[in-house]
Design a protein around this motif. Sequence first.
Motif, mmCIF file in Angstrom:
data_model
loop_
_atom_site.group_PDB
_atom_site.id
_atom_site.type_symbol
_atom_site.label_atom_id
_atom_site.label_comp_id
_atom_site.label_asym_id
_atom_site.label_seq_id
_atom_site.Cartn_x
_atom_site.Cartn_y
_atom_site.Cartn_z
ATOM 1 N N ASN A 187 -9.097 -9.458 -11.377
ATOM 2 C CA ASN A 187 -8.179 -9.836 -12.461
ATOM 3 C C ASN A 187 -7.331 -11.049 -12.051
ATOM 4 O O ASN A 187 -6.130 -11.096 -12.276
ATOM 5 C CB ASN A 187 -7.254 -8.657 -12.787
ATOM 6 N N GLU A 188 -7.998 -12.043 -11.425
ATOM 7 C CA GLU A 188 -7.262 -13.199 -10.907
ATOM 8 C C GLU A 188 -6.769 -14.133 -12.021
ATOM 9 O O GLU A 188 -5.966 -15.037 -11.768
ATOM 10 C CB GLU A 188 -8.140 -13.982 -9.933
ATOM 11 N N HIS A 189 -7.231 -13.912 -13.226
ATOM 12 C CA HIS A 189 -6.786 -14.769 -14.335
ATOM 13 C C HIS A 189 -5.529 -14.237 -15.004
ATOM 14 O O HIS A 189 -5.115 -14.753 -16.057
ATOM 15 C CB HIS A 189 -7.913 -14.908 -15.384
ATOM 16 N N GLN A 190 -4.924 -13.212 -14.402
ATOM 17 C CA GLN A 190 -3.702 -12.655 -14.999
ATOM 18 C C GLN A 190 -2.562 -13.673 -14.855
ATOM 19 O O GLN A 190 -2.599 -14.592 -14.020
ATOM 20 C CB GLN A 190 -3.340 -11.341 -14.306
ATOM 21 N N GLU A 191 -1.551 -13.496 -15.674
ATOM 22 C CA GLU A 191 -0.456 -14.460 -15.709
ATOM 23 C C GLU A 191 0.364 -14.448 -14.420
ATOM 24 O O GLU A 191 0.805 -15.496 -13.941
ATOM 25 C CB GLU A 191 0.456 -14.149 -16.904
ATOM 26 N N VAL A 192 0.596 -13.262 -13.837
ATOM 27 C CA VAL A 192 1.416 -13.157 -12.625
ATOM 28 C C VAL A 192 0.535 -13.411 -11.406
ATOM 29 O O VAL A 192 -0.564 -12.862 -11.312
ATOM 30 C CB VAL A 192 2.063 -11.759 -12.531
ATOM 31 N N PRO A 193 0.970 -14.220 -10.424
ATOM 32 C CA PRO A 193 0.184 -14.458 -9.202
ATOM 33 C C PRO A 193 -0.049 -13.137 -8.468
ATOM 34 O O PRO A 193 0.853 -12.311 -8.354
ATOM 35 C CB PRO A 193 1.072 -15.393 -8.380
ATOM 36 N N PRO A 194 -1.271 -12.917 -7.979
ATOM 37 C CA PRO A 194 -1.580 -11.655 -7.290
ATOM 38 C C PRO A 194 -0.753 -11.497 -6.009
ATOM 39 O O PRO A 194 -0.577 -12.459 -5.248
ATOM 40 C CB PRO A 194 -3.068 -11.763 -6.983
ATOM 41 N N LYS A 195 -0.262 -10.288 -5.809
ATOM 42 C CA LYS A 195 0.609 -10.042 -4.660
ATOM 43 C C LYS A 195 0.404 -8.609 -4.167
ATOM 44 O O LYS A 195 0.203 -7.688 -4.946
ATOM 45 C CB LYS A 195 2.083 -10.235 -5.055
ATOM 46 N N ILE A 196 0.471 -8.476 -2.842
ATOM 47 C CA ILE A 196 0.456 -7.154 -2.190
ATOM 48 C C ILE A 196 1.721 -7.033 -1.354
ATOM 49 O O ILE A 196 2.026 -7.934 -0.554
ATOM 50 C CB ILE A 196 -0.792 -6.966 -1.292
ATOM 51 N N ILE A 197 2.449 -5.955 -1.567
ATOM 52 C CA ILE A 197 3.682 -5.720 -0.812
ATOM 53 C C ILE A 197 3.468 -4.493 0.074
ATOM 54 O O ILE A 197 3.060 -3.431 -0.403
ATOM 55 C CB ILE A 197 4.877 -5.482 -1.746
ATOM 56 N N ILE A 198 3.753 -4.672 1.361
ATOM 57 C CA ILE A 198 3.616 -3.559 2.314
ATOM 58 C C ILE A 198 5.001 -3.230 2.849
ATOM 59 O O ILE A 198 5.675 -4.081 3.433
ATOM 60 C CB ILE A 198 2.669 -3.930 3.473
ATOM 61 N N ARG A 199 5.413 -1.964 2.636
ATOM 62 C CA ARG A 199 6.746 -1.543 3.079
ATOM 63 C C ARG A 199 6.589 -0.382 4.078
ATOM 64 O O ARG A 199 5.700 0.445 3.940
ATOM 65 C CB ARG A 199 7.595 -1.057 1.898
ATOM 66 N N THR A 200 7.485 -0.334 5.026
ATOM 67 C CA THR A 200 7.558 0.807 5.944
ATOM 68 C C THR A 200 8.999 1.292 6.000
ATOM 69 O O THR A 200 9.932 0.492 5.963
ATOM 70 C CB THR A 200 7.088 0.423 7.363
ATOM 71 N N LYS A 201 9.156 2.631 6.071
ATOM 72 C CA LYS A 201 10.492 3.224 6.103
ATOM 73 C C LYS A 201 10.516 4.352 7.138
ATOM 74 O O LYS A 201 9.512 5.039 7.346
ATOM 75 C CB LYS A 201 10.881 3.790 4.727
ATOM 76 N N ASN A 202 11.684 4.544 7.715
ATOM 77 C CA ASN A 202 11.897 5.630 8.670
ATOM 78 C C ASN A 202 12.547 6.797 7.941
ATOM 79 O O ASN A 202 13.651 6.672 7.416
ATOM 80 C CB ASN A 202 12.785 5.150 9.824
ATOM 81 N N LEU A 203 11.828 7.935 7.879
ATOM 82 C CA LEU A 203 12.355 9.136 7.213
ATOM 83 C C LEU A 203 12.641 10.235 8.241
ATOM 84 O O LEU A 203 12.424 11.413 7.977
ATOM 85 C CB LEU A 203 11.347 9.647 6.173
ATOM 86 N N ASN A 204 13.126 9.867 9.409
ATOM 87 C CA ASN A 204 13.431 10.796 10.505
ATOM 88 C C ASN A 204 12.148 11.442 11.038
ATOM 89 O O ASN A 204 11.488 10.879 11.900
ATOM 90 C CB ASN A 204 14.440 11.859 10.074
ATOM 91 N N GLN A 205 11.801 12.579 10.507
ATOM 92 C CA GLN A 205 10.607 13.269 11.017
ATOM 93 C C GLN A 205 9.308 12.660 10.486
ATOM 94 O O GLN A 205 8.238 12.958 10.993
ATOM 95 C CB GLN A 205 10.657 14.752 10.642
ATOM 96 N N PHE A 206 9.396 11.817 9.481
ATOM 97 C CA PHE A 206 8.224 11.183 8.884
ATOM 98 C C PHE A 206 8.402 9.674 8.869
ATOM 99 O O PHE A 206 9.524 9.161 8.917
ATOM 100 C CB PHE A 206 7.991 11.686 7.451
ATOM 101 N N VAL A 207 7.284 8.977 8.782
ATOM 102 C CA VAL A 207 7.267 7.528 8.560
ATOM 103 C C VAL A 207 6.543 7.296 7.238
ATOM 104 O O VAL A 207 5.484 7.868 6.991
ATOM 105 C CB VAL A 207 6.540 6.809 9.709
ATOM 106 N N GLN A 208 7.137 6.460 6.389
ATOM 107 C CA GLN A 208 6.552 6.190 5.070
ATOM 108 C C GLN A 208 5.970 4.791 5.043
ATOM 109 O O GLN A 208 6.615 3.827 5.458
ATOM 110 C CB GLN A 208 7.616 6.349 3.977
ATOM 111 N N ILE A 209 4.740 4.676 4.548
ATOM 112 C CA ILE A 209 4.073 3.384 4.378
ATOM 113 C C ILE A 209 3.712 3.238 2.910
ATOM 114 O O ILE A 209 3.037 4.103 2.347
ATOM 115 C CB ILE A 209 2.794 3.281 5.245
ATOM 116 N N GLU A 210 4.159 2.154 2.288
ATOM 117 C CA GLU A 210 3.826 1.872 0.885
ATOM 118 C C GLU A 210 2.954 0.632 0.824
ATOM 119 O O GLU A 210 3.261 -0.384 1.442
ATOM 120 C CB GLU A 210 5.091 1.658 0.068
ATOM 121 N N ILE A 211 1.871 0.727 0.086
ATOM 122 C CA ILE A 211 0.991 -0.425 -0.164
ATOM 123 C C ILE A 211 0.927 -0.603 -1.674
ATOM 124 O O ILE A 211 0.299 0.181 -2.377
ATOM 125 C CB ILE A 211 -0.409 -0.189 0.438
ATOM 126 N N GLU A 212 1.638 -1.645 -2.142
ATOM 127 C CA GLU A 212 1.799 -1.850 -3.590
ATOM 128 C C GLU A 212 1.154 -3.169 -4.000
ATOM 129 O O GLU A 212 1.255 -4.175 -3.290
ATOM 130 C CB GLU A 212 3.298 -1.874 -3.937
#
Length: 542
Positions: free
Chosen positions: A443-468
């Motif tokens: 879907n590269e012809h979409q109006e918004v430029p393609p983007k991937i955001i990778i986030r990491t968070k510390n949740l004490n006993q867990f680690v959270q990884i988001e791939i958006e």
Amino acid sequence: MYQRLNFENVLFGIFTGIIVGLFFYNIFLYSSVRDITYLVYVLHLLAVWFAQSSILGYTQEFLWPNWIWMNQRSIVIFSSLVSIVGIWFLRVFLNSDHYVPTLNKGFNFIYGVYAFILINAFFISITLSYQVLLVTQSIVVLYVFLVAFMILKKGYGPARLYLIAWSVFMIGIFVFVFSEMGIIPFTKFSAYIMPFGSGLEVVLISFALADKINILKKEKETEQQEKLSVMKRNESLITRQNELLEEKVKQRTLELEETLHNLQSTQTQLVEQEKMASLGQLTAGIAHEINNPINFVSSNVSPLKRDIEDILEILESYKAKGDIEFSSETREELKVLEDDLELSYLLDEIQQLLQGMEDGAKRTVEIVKGLKLFSRVDEQDVKKVDVHDGLNSTLILLNSTMSGKIEVVKEYESIPPIECLAGKINQVFMNILNNAIQALLENEHQEVPPKIIIRTKNLNQFVQIEIEDNGPGIPDSVKQRIFEPFFTTKPVGKGTGLGLSIVYTIIENHRGFLEVNTHSGKGTNFIIKLPVLQNNHHTHEG
């Protein structure tokens, strides 16, 4: 005297004929039914013939006329053998050890007495043996009669004919013994009662054996009838059981089909995992082989730049000196050569080539590092791993796939290393990022430029990884099935439908959690939560 001898010969001939007939008849029966009872009875017949022949004097006359020692002892020996074999026949024929076990033990004592009689007859006194034999025979016939009678009372049918036969033999024994002891007068009746009683006894016992065959036949027929009845009952039970089994088989078949489907799914997942493991080994091997030459190139680029700069510095010095000291003709020739070789362009090109070599070497070093981090084939145990290294190495491997068209934003927080199988977690990152890249490129012809955001968070006993990603998202109808094995929206040959199924299994095996937030046209966000320690059993909240 002649008439008496002739009568004895006729009587002995009849007696011998009966014995011979019964002998071969029972030999035939034994060869047919293989019952030891008939063989013991044949031995009993032989012992009876030899005993009666000895009493009447025929063995002394025809078998061993000159053997004085045997002539003196034959009556004692064969009379004892008749009783020994007769008791053996009773125990086998009437099964005395089963019906009267206590009385049956008494026969062992009787065997001991007969052993004494035989030993005494052979080595000591024949007269004493004969006297003991007469007393013993009187006691034994009564004891045998008692045993047979008790067995008949127990309900064993063949004992009836045996009792009749033994009663006849017992009368003959008593008459003979009493006449020998002088209790009754010796007459023609007392003289011939023993062979007559013995002959009648063996004939009646033969009838008892024949009757036993009939009893066995009836028992077998009764047993067959019972088996037939049982078979009919079993047949009806089997019919009912078959109906129940057919129903159970149908249910079981459905369960097996479902199990087979699950096994096929698991098998395919294992194949895919094996492929990933093979890929990891391949990438690790490539990284190892490339590492040495690329290190050689990258380490030599800087010295090469420095050396070329020194050469250029010498060249400028020569040029400056030449402008002063060379003749005009020489300077003109050098000027023509510089113009022909395009010296200024050549110097710029050398700088660009050196810079390209340096950039390429650095890039290759990063790729090799990424391959090493991604493969982790030597790590089969749970170890502490930096999640950021795994994400970065995966992005390096996927960089060529993005072709510079997708912007990658990293929003990393400070997180602790987590206990995991690094190769498996890198496979999770690879599958999710690869799906995001494919969705964005389609879907590269979409109006918004393609983007991937990778986030990491510390949740004490867990680690959270988001791939958006900001791609087209996943429709609700598809979202419910994205983790099912073999489910895919890609064309045939473009996907196996196992990528996210494997992702879900790996995270579940690591005691983690996987969430998907997506809406059609608004992108997709995969949220992975992994425990810092694998032995931490606390349930994550929120």
